[in-house]
Motif scaffolding. Structure first.
Motif, mmCIF file in Angstrom:
data_model
loop_
_atom_site.group_PDB
_atom_site.id
_atom_site.type_symbol
_atom_site.label_atom_id
_atom_site.label_comp_id
_atom_site.label_asym_id
_atom_site.label_seq_id
_atom_site.Cartn_x
_atom_site.Cartn_y
_atom_site.Cartn_z
ATOM 1 N N THR A 7 0.776 -1.129 0.066
ATOM 2 C CA THR A 7 0.028 -0.014 -0.001
ATOM 3 C C THR A 7 0.724 1.171 -0.037
ATOM 4 O O THR A 7 1.824 1.417 0.674
ATOM 5 C CB THR A 7 -0.836 0.074 1.275
ATOM 6 O OG1 THR A 7 -1.532 -1.205 1.431
ATOM 7 C CG2 THR A 7 -1.860 1.421 1.446
ATOM 8 N N GLY A 8 0.545 2.351 -0.864
ATOM 9 C CA GLY A 8 1.140 3.594 -1.026
ATOM 10 C C GLY A 8 1.374 4.079 0.631
ATOM 11 O O GLY A 8 0.261 4.265 1.115
ATOM 12 N N GLY A 9 2.411 4.607 0.698
ATOM 13 C CA GLY A 9 2.743 5.044 2.200
ATOM 14 C C GLY A 9 2.919 4.183 3.312
ATOM 15 O O GLY A 9 2.891 4.710 4.427
ATOM 16 N N GLU A 10 2.789 2.934 2.923
ATOM 17 C CA GLU A 10 2.840 1.830 4.246
ATOM 18 C C GLU A 10 4.091 2.091 4.841
ATOM 19 O O GLU A 10 5.165 2.015 4.383
ATOM 20 C CB GLU A 10 2.522 0.622 3.400
ATOM 21 C CG GLU A 10 2.446 -0.709 4.397
ATOM 22 C CD GLU A 10 2.077 -2.145 3.905
ATOM 23 O OE1 GLU A 10 1.940 -2.053 2.531
ATOM 24 O OE2 GLU A 10 1.987 -2.951 4.381
ATOM 25 N N VAL A 11 4.039 1.707 6.104
ATOM 26 C CA VAL A 11 5.325 1.604 6.952
ATOM 27 C C VAL A 11 5.332 0.126 7.702
ATOM 28 O O VAL A 11 4.088 0.065 8.447
ATOM 29 C CB VAL A 11 5.713 2.559 8.103
ATOM 30 C CG1 VAL A 11 6.581 2.313 8.836
ATOM 31 C CG2 VAL A 11 5.692 4.146 7.285
ATOM 32 N N LYS A 12 6.322 -0.558 7.412
ATOM 33 C CA LYS A 12 6.182 -1.923 8.367
ATOM 34 C C LYS A 12 7.549 -1.831 9.214
ATOM 35 O O LYS A 12 8.597 -1.321 8.692
ATOM 36 C CB LYS A 12 6.246 -2.949 7.348
ATOM 37 C CG LYS A 12 4.717 -3.393 6.941
ATOM 38 C CD LYS A 12 4.753 -4.655 6.350
ATOM 39 C CE LYS A 12 3.475 -5.044 6.069
ATOM 40 N NZ LYS A 12 3.269 -6.434 5.193
ATOM 41 N N LYS A 13 7.531 -2.535 10.546
ATOM 42 C CA LYS A 13 8.673 -2.622 11.174
ATOM 43 C C LYS A 13 8.907 -3.818 11.634
ATOM 44 O O LYS A 13 8.037 -4.738 11.685
ATOM 45 C CB LYS A 13 8.445 -1.690 12.694
ATOM 46 C CG LYS A 13 8.349 -0.131 12.353
ATOM 47 C CD LYS A 13 8.655 0.629 13.596
ATOM 48 C CE LYS A 13 8.523 2.090 13.394
ATOM 49 N NZ LYS A 13 8.827 2.747 14.651
ATOM 50 N N LEU A 14 10.046 -4.424 11.461
ATOM 51 C CA LEU A 14 10.847 -5.575 12.061
ATOM 52 C C LEU A 14 11.617 -5.659 12.871
ATOM 53 O O LEU A 14 12.671 -5.532 12.438
ATOM 54 C CB LEU A 14 11.067 -6.407 10.742
ATOM 55 C CG LEU A 14 11.241 -7.889 10.709
ATOM 56 C CD1 LEU A 14 10.264 -8.569 11.337
ATOM 57 C CD2 LEU A 14 11.874 -8.130 9.220
ATOM 58 N N LYS A 15 11.446 -5.554 14.130
ATOM 59 C CA LYS A 15 12.636 -5.200 15.301
ATOM 60 C C LYS A 15 13.300 -3.988 14.877
ATOM 61 O O LYS A 15 12.492 -2.934 15.004
ATOM 62 C CB LYS A 15 13.489 -6.320 15.287
ATOM 63 C CG LYS A 15 12.863 -7.678 15.764
ATOM 64 C CD LYS A 15 13.843 -8.667 15.811
ATOM 65 C CE LYS A 15 13.062 -9.849 16.160
ATOM 66 N NZ LYS A 15 13.956 -11.277 16.291
ATOM 67 N N ARG A 16 14.370 -3.796 14.500
ATOM 68 C CA ARG A 16 15.302 -2.523 14.226
ATOM 69 C C ARG A 16 15.143 -1.949 12.997
ATOM 70 O O ARG A 16 15.702 -1.243 12.562
ATOM 71 C CB ARG A 16 16.812 -2.798 14.826
ATOM 72 C CG ARG A 16 16.953 -2.895 16.263
ATOM 73 C CD ARG A 16 18.403 -3.440 16.599
ATOM 74 N NE ARG A 16 18.743 -4.763 16.185
ATOM 75 C CZ ARG A 16 19.303 -5.013 14.651
ATOM 76 N NH1 ARG A 16 19.810 -3.615 13.973
ATOM 77 N NH2 ARG A 16 19.763 -5.892 14.395
ATOM 78 N N LEU A 17 14.330 -2.855 11.962
ATOM 79 C CA LEU A 17 14.410 -2.620 10.671
ATOM 80 C C LEU A 17 12.793 -1.996 10.530
ATOM 81 O O LEU A 17 11.706 -2.253 10.838
ATOM 82 C CB LEU A 17 14.529 -3.864 9.844
ATOM 83 C CG LEU A 17 15.800 -4.351 9.420
ATOM 84 C CD1 LEU A 17 16.735 -4.782 10.573
ATOM 85 C CD2 LEU A 17 15.513 -5.475 8.539
ATOM 86 N N THR A 18 13.105 -0.800 9.677
ATOM 87 C CA THR A 18 11.985 -0.006 9.405
ATOM 88 C C THR A 18 11.722 0.156 7.855
ATOM 89 O O THR A 18 12.614 0.530 7.056
ATOM 90 C CB THR A 18 11.511 1.105 9.949
ATOM 91 O OG1 THR A 18 11.540 1.111 11.468
ATOM 92 C CG2 THR A 18 10.182 2.179 9.519
ATOM 93 N N PHE A 19 10.515 -0.365 7.224
ATOM 94 C CA PHE A 19 10.491 -0.247 5.848
ATOM 95 C C PHE A 19 9.400 0.601 5.489
ATOM 96 O O PHE A 19 8.056 0.577 5.970
ATOM 97 C CB PHE A 19 9.998 -1.731 5.135
ATOM 98 C CG PHE A 19 10.862 -2.704 5.539
ATOM 99 C CD1 PHE A 19 10.852 -3.425 6.805
ATOM 100 C CD2 PHE A 19 11.857 -3.172 4.752
ATOM 101 C CE1 PHE A 19 11.820 -4.473 7.181
ATOM 102 C CE2 PHE A 19 12.989 -4.065 5.170
ATOM 103 C CZ PHE A 19 12.901 -4.885 6.324
ATOM 104 N N GLN A 20 9.585 1.401 4.383
ATOM 105 C CA GLN A 20 8.468 2.278 4.125
ATOM 106 C C GLN A 20 8.243 2.273 2.394
ATOM 107 O O GLN A 20 9.367 2.279 1.534
ATOM 108 C CB GLN A 20 8.733 3.919 4.319
ATOM 109 C CG GLN A 20 7.651 4.785 3.730
ATOM 110 C CD GLN A 20 8.061 6.180 4.774
ATOM 111 O OE1 GLN A 20 9.116 6.172 5.374
ATOM 112 N NE2 GLN A 20 7.022 7.097 4.682
ATOM 113 N N PHE A 21 7.097 2.259 2.103
ATOM 114 C CA PHE A 21 6.641 2.353 0.645
ATOM 115 C C PHE A 21 6.270 3.552 0.188
ATOM 116 O O PHE A 21 5.324 4.335 0.948
ATOM 117 C CB PHE A 21 5.714 1.196 0.266
ATOM 118 C CG PHE A 21 5.278 0.453 -1.088
ATOM 119 C CD1 PHE A 21 4.298 -0.100 -1.391
ATOM 120 C CD2 PHE A 21 6.533 1.001 -2.003
ATOM 121 C CE1 PHE A 21 4.013 -0.487 -2.655
ATOM 122 C CE2 PHE A 21 6.339 0.568 -3.206
ATOM 123 C CZ PHE A 21 5.174 -0.263 -3.691
ATOM 124 N N GLY A 22 6.859 4.248 -0.734
ATOM 125 C CA GLY A 22 6.414 5.591 -1.275
ATOM 126 C C GLY A 22 4.776 5.922 -1.424
ATOM 127 O O GLY A 22 4.261 4.754 -1.976
#
Lengths: 112, 113
Positions: free
Chosen positions: B51-66
């Motif tokens: 999803t556009g704007g989505e942010v997911k966190k996996l412990k110390r990792l943060t992923f963002q989709f534009g």
């Protein structure tokens, strides 16, 4: 759960010899299957993919061929290996209609 | 032809530092995946964002989709030597082939103790 196997893990072959690398997937039916080659520490080059038994699409002209004799078996072959065929070969599967690929452990091929 | 540009190509940092890896394209992707690969092994999926704007966190990792689904970032907080590896992003463009992913060339991360 699904698992993907590749063998052998490592292979050293002389130039001009034949090649057969095998990939099998368990726990899923009718997966899309993929062969990639990877240079050391770099990205993936798609070699072949298959969406069904006997269906093979080739991405780049080369010394290699692929076959899918069974639903969950994908084979990468060559009749005569070249030095340039050395590399790390990865097999992957993806559920039909899916968007995520899952990779096997890879085969390190060294052609001397 | 869809292309995914990853930057930086190489990154060497000290343990405890933060870092961000980028994955950019001029094409729109239906989804984007991040993988981590250790030497001699196959890539392992870290996350899929759809999803556009989505942010997911996996412990110390943060992923963002534009927002426009053309780019993504991976942020690592307080990096550890175990984070060392090749990070690959891959996009599913749909619209064209339903069977192939577009892979970036990867970011080779080294975290020094």
């Amino acid at each position: 759960s699904q698992t993907i196997h590749q063998w052998p893990a490592t292979l050293v072959q002389p130039v001009g010899s034949p090649l057969s690398l095998e990939c099998t997937v368990e726990g899923t039916s009718n997966p899309n299957l993929y062969w990639y080659r990877q240079a050391a520490g770099r990205g993936l080059q798609l070699l072949f993919y298959s969406v069904g038994i006997g269906q093979i699409s080739s991405e780049v002209p080369q010394n290699l061929s692929a076959s899918r004799p069974q639903d969950r078996q994908f084979i990468l072959s060559s009749k005569k290996l070249l030095l340039s065929d050395s590399g790390f070969y990865l097999c992957a599967w993806m559920a039909g209609g899916g968007w995520t690929q899952y990779f096997g452990p890879g085969t390190r091929l060294l052609v001397l | 032809t869809q292309l995914l540009e990853q930057s930086p190509q190489f990154l060497s940092i000290q343990e405890g530092e933060n870092l961000t890896v980028y994955c950019n394209s001029s094409s729109v992707f239906s989804s984007l995946q991040w993988y981590r690969q250790e030497p001699g092994e196959g890539p392992v999926l870290l996350v899929t964002v759809v999803t556009g704007g989505e942010v997911k966190k996996l412990k110390r990792l943060t992923f963002q989709f534009g927002d426009a689904r053309k780019d993504s970032s991976l942020h690592i907080t307080a990096a550890q030597p175990g984070d060392t590896g090749l990070y690959l992003c891959a996009g599913d463009a749909r619209g064209g082939s339903n069977y192939k992913l577009t892979f970036g060339k990867g970011t080779l991360l080294t975290v020094n103790p």
